[in-house]
Design an enzyme around this catalytic site. Structure first.
Site, PDB file in Angstrom:
ATOM      1  N   HIS A 179      11.294   0.870  -0.643  1.00 45.37           N
ATOM      2  CA  HIS A 179      11.118  -0.491  -0.476  1.00 45.37           C
ATOM      3  C   HIS A 179      12.206  -1.503   0.281  1.00 45.37           C
ATOM      4  O   HIS A 179      12.317  -2.870   0.384  1.00 45.37           O
ATOM      5  CB  HIS A 179      10.724  -1.351  -1.756  1.00 45.37           C
ATOM      6  CG  HIS A 179       9.368  -0.890  -2.388  1.00 45.37           C
ATOM      7  ND1 HIS A 179       8.173  -0.658  -1.605  1.00 45.37           N
ATOM      8  CD2 HIS A 179       9.124  -0.584  -3.674  1.00 45.37           C
ATOM      9  CE1 HIS A 179       7.288  -0.416  -2.440  1.00 45.37           C
ATOM     10  NE2 HIS A 179       7.946  -0.414  -3.585  1.00 45.37           N
ATOM     11  N   ALA A 231     -11.439   7.135  -4.946  1.00 50.15           N
ATOM     12  CA  ALA A 231     -10.965   8.646  -5.492  1.00 50.15           C
ATOM     13  C   ALA A 231      -9.562   8.606  -6.128  1.00 50.15           C
ATOM     14  O   ALA A 231      -9.366   9.078  -7.264  1.00 50.15           O
ATOM     15  CB  ALA A 231     -11.064   9.586  -4.480  1.00 50.15           C
ATOM     16  N   TYR A 233      -1.687  -1.750   6.686  1.00 47.41           N
ATOM     17  CA  TYR A 233      -2.661  -1.396   5.594  1.00 47.41           C
ATOM     18  C   TYR A 233      -4.204  -1.920   6.083  1.00 47.41           C
ATOM     19  O   TYR A 233      -5.082  -0.921   5.967  1.00 47.41           O
ATOM     20  CB  TYR A 233      -2.449  -2.414   4.713  1.00 47.41           C
ATOM     21  CG  TYR A 233      -3.268  -2.272   3.465  1.00 47.41           C
ATOM     22  CD1 TYR A 233      -2.905  -1.309   2.483  1.00 47.41           C
ATOM     23  CD2 TYR A 233      -4.360  -3.151   3.181  1.00 47.41           C
ATOM     24  CE1 TYR A 233      -3.621  -1.339   1.048  1.00 47.41           C
ATOM     25  CE2 TYR A 233      -5.139  -2.959   2.098  1.00 47.41           C
ATOM     26  CZ  TYR A 233      -4.834  -1.983   0.939  1.00 47.41           C
ATOM     27  OH  TYR A 233      -5.454  -1.949   0.046  1.00 47.41           O
ATOM     28  N   GLY A 245       0.749  -1.162  -0.165  1.00 46.45           N
ATOM     29  CA  GLY A 245       0.031   0.044  -0.018  1.00 46.45           C
ATOM     30  C   GLY A 245       0.924   1.324  -0.008  1.00 46.45           C
ATOM     31  O   GLY A 245       0.296   2.414   0.256  1.00 46.45           O
TER      32      GLY A 245
END
Length: 312
Positions: free
Chosen positions: A127, A250, A212, A68
């Site tokens: 990451h 959105a 998340y 995420g």
């Protein structure tokens, strides 16, 4: 659209074009035992990265791929942009040449010299495992938001993501992908190594961990906690506006404007428990056993609430 989005889209679209022309065996390269996509990373960039100097007011987001980070990264960027209205830098003119792709390890080897000219507060995603970050990051007082997600949904999302993007390897079946995932043969390495190594830093005062799942369940509360952690001077009204702009729907509707050709693949479902549509009994047993062996009893393992989100 901001200049940062223009550069983001340009880099992503080029990677998509390059990946479509490359042989499967050339898509990945190994650096210090971990695989990375050749279209957006390079050994030269990683060597240059070692000299990167973090600032105490940098805003870092760390997360394993498909946890995420693009979603939460937009939330963080929005929070920083909104809070800048309360500072003397609000009226500064944006310079397109000063913008950089937000993922620290993605880009050319000269990127870090250019980043020295970026105004504070810099928003930086990564990451990378903690020991693969530049030494200055963990030595500084910069705050790090660590994002984690349950491994079964990470694997499911990564499977669709990899098969949907030309710069990444494709898999004929989920079973083929699952084998690679469990063996750590993934871009940016093993999920279990990632969470295990970051667990060593979870108690540091400048590291905040968010899942998340908890953000999906109560986005408003999550955004408020993140804002408080970074000490952003936002009003309740401003916080609510950030919350409204960060709904999955959105972001999905705006994905082609924010992420170019990769947008439709990035924002696929954004759900919890999609793994139940793909995991077999054998997959579940192997994942459950590995999770217990690697992360059982750890602080981050407990925070993932595996029994709630990953039990069939």
């Amino acid at each position: 659209m901001s200049t940062q989005r223009k550069k983001f889209i340009a880099l992503v679209d080029k990677a998509m074009d390059d990946g479509a022309k490359m042989a499967p065996e050339d898509l990945m390269f190994s650096y210090k035992g971990i695989l990375y996509p050749s279209t957006v990373c390079s050994p030269e960039t990683f060597k240059a990265l070692e000299s990167f100097e973090a600032r105490d007011d940098d805003v870092f987001l760390a997360g394993y791929p498909k946890s995420g980070t693009n979603w939460v990264g937009q939330i963080l960027t929005d929070l920083v942009t909104t809070s800048s209205k309360h500072t003397e830098n609000f009226n500064r003119v944006d310079d397109e040449e000063l913008e950089e792709f937000p993922y620290l390890e993605v880009g050319d080897a000269e990127k870090y010299q250019r980043m020295e000219n970026l105004p504070s507060r810099r928003v930086i995603f990564t990451h990378l495992l903690p020991h693969n970050l530049p030494a200055s990051v963990l030595k500084s007082e910069a705050k790090i938001l660590l994002l984690i997600r349950n491994p079964k949904d990470v694997a499911t999302s990564f499977y669709h993501f990899s098969n949907g993007l030309s710069p990444l390897p494709t898999y004929k079946t989920f079973d083929d992908f699952f084998t690679a995932f469990m063996n750590g043969e993934m871009p940016w390495g093993s999920y279990f190594d990632y969470v295990f190594e970051w667990n060593k830093h979870a108690d540091k005062k400048n590291v905040m961990t968010v899942t998340y799942e908890e953000l999906k369940e109560n986005r408003a509360l999550g955004v408020k906690k993140i804002s408080e952690f970074f000490e952003f001077p936002l009003t309740d009204e401003e916080l609510q506006e950030v919350v409204d702009r960060s709904s999955f729907q959105a972001m999905k509707e705006n994905s082609t404007k924010t992420h170019g050709a990769m947008g439709s693949v990035l924002f696929r479902k954004g759900s919890v428990n999609d793994w139940k549509n793909f995991f077999s009994e054998d997959h579940n047993q192997k994942m459950d056993m590995t999770f217990e062996e690697r992360l059982g009893g750890t602080k981050l393992g407990e925070k993932l609430n595996y029994g709630v989100y990953c039990k069939a």
